[in-house]
Design a protein around this motif. Structure first.
Motif, PDB file in Angstrom:
ATOM      1  N   ALA A  81       0.838  -1.036  -0.063  1.00  0.00           N
ATOM      2  CA  ALA A  81      -0.125  -0.255  -0.070  1.00  0.00           C
ATOM      3  C   ALA A  81       0.797   1.272  -0.289  1.00  0.00           C
ATOM      4  O   ALA A  81      -0.071   2.236  -0.223  1.00  0.00           O
ATOM      5  CB  ALA A  81      -0.607  -0.237   1.364  1.00  0.00           C
ATOM      6  N   GLU A  91      -2.969  -4.654  -6.881  1.00  0.00           N
ATOM      7  CA  GLU A  91      -4.715  -4.986  -6.008  1.00  0.00           C
ATOM      8  C   GLU A  91      -4.873  -5.160  -4.509  1.00  0.00           C
ATOM      9  O   GLU A  91      -3.903  -5.785  -4.199  1.00  0.00           O
ATOM     10  CB  GLU A  91      -4.902  -6.407  -6.823  1.00  0.00           C
ATOM     11  N   GLY A  92      -5.496  -4.920  -4.110  1.00  0.00           N
ATOM     12  CA  GLY A  92      -6.074  -5.319  -2.760  1.00  0.00           C
ATOM     13  C   GLY A  92      -6.367  -4.384  -1.667  1.00  0.00           C
ATOM     14  O   GLY A  92      -5.966  -3.241  -2.238  1.00  0.00           O
ATOM     15  N   SER A  93      -6.976  -4.499  -0.957  1.00  0.00           N
ATOM     16  CA  SER A  93      -7.299  -3.101  -0.259  1.00  0.00           C
ATOM     17  C   SER A  93      -7.680  -3.137   1.812  1.00  0.00           C
ATOM     18  O   SER A  93      -8.137  -2.331   2.237  1.00  0.00           O
ATOM     19  CB  SER A  93      -9.462  -3.193  -0.541  1.00  0.00           C
ATOM     20  N   GLY A  94      -6.416  -4.527   1.531  1.00  0.00           N
ATOM     21  CA  GLY A  94      -5.867  -3.731   2.978  1.00  0.00           C
ATOM     22  C   GLY A  94      -5.015  -3.089   3.357  1.00  0.00           C
ATOM     23  O   GLY A  94      -4.831  -1.597   2.733  1.00  0.00           O
ATOM     24  N   LYS A  95      -5.056  -2.957   4.869  1.00  0.00           N
ATOM     25  CA  LYS A  95      -4.586  -1.472   5.557  1.00  0.00           C
ATOM     26  C   LYS A  95      -2.276  -1.401   4.663  1.00  0.00           C
ATOM     27  O   LYS A  95      -2.644  -0.042   4.538  1.00  0.00           O
ATOM     28  CB  LYS A  95      -4.221  -1.552   7.177  1.00  0.00           C
ATOM     29  N   ARG A  98      -0.659  -5.802  -0.853  1.00  0.00           N
ATOM     30  CA  ARG A  98      -1.138  -5.535  -2.459  1.00  0.00           C
ATOM     31  C   ARG A  98      -0.338  -6.055  -3.091  1.00  0.00           C
ATOM     32  O   ARG A  98       0.587  -7.568  -2.769  1.00  0.00           O
ATOM     33  CB  ARG A  98      -0.748  -4.565  -2.518  1.00  0.00           C
TER      34      ARG A  98
END
Length: 132
Positions: A81, A91-95, A98
Motif C-alpha cells: 500500500a 490489487e488488494g484493499s488491506g491496510k 498488495r
C-alpha cells in the motif's frame, strides 16, 4: 513507529523454497522468475517459507512473497500500500498488503513489476533504517 513484519528462521537460501517451486503445478513455475528477482535485490536478502509460500526478507523483515493459486500466481508485497504503482498493477484493499496477479498467456508489464519488487526492497531497507 514504523511497522515491520518479522519472520523467524530466515536463511540465505532455503531448500524448502526451492522444493516448493519444483513440486506442485505449473503456476509455481510462473512465479519463480519473480522470486528470483526478489532474491537478487541484494546480498542481505534472506528467505523462508511463510504460510506455505516463499517469502523474501531483509534479515527477518519480510518485503515480498509469491503464491500459487488455481488460475494465477500472486506476487505480493507486505507493505504494498506504500508503494508507488504508476502502472496500476497492484490489487488488494488491506491496510498494508498488495499483490499482482500473473496468469499464463496474459501479458504482464515486466518493467513495472520489476520496479515494484525493487521498490519493495528499498521500502523495507528504509523502514529498517528508521526503526533503529
Amino acid at each position: 513507529m514504523t511497522q515491520i513484519f518479522r519472520l523467524n528462521a530466515t536463511v540465505r537460501r532455503d531448500p524448502a523454497v526451492d522444493a516448493w517451486f519444483t513440486s506442485g503445478d505449473e503456476i509455481r513455475r510462473l512465479a519463480e522468475p519473480w522470486f528470483a528477482l526478489m532474491r537478487a535485490c541484494g546480498p542481505d536478502v534472506r528467505e523462508v517459507m511463510h504460510d506455505g509460500y516463499p517469502t523474501a526478507c531483509v534479515g527477518d523483515a519480510a518485503f515480498a512473497y509469491v503464491g500459487a493459486f488455481k488460475g494465477h500466481a500472486n506476487i505480493g508485497f507486505f507493505h504494498g500500500a506504500a508503494l508507488a504503482d504508476p502502472a496500476g498493477l497492484l490489487e488488494g484493499s488491506g491496510k498494508r498488503m498488495r499483490h499482482v496477479k500473473v496468469r499464463w498467456g496474459r501479458p504482464v508489464d515486466n518493467a513495472a513489476l520489476e520496479a515494484l519488487i525493487s521498490a519493495a526492497y528499498g521500502d523495507i531497507l528504509s523502514r529498517l533504517s528508521s526503526s533503529h
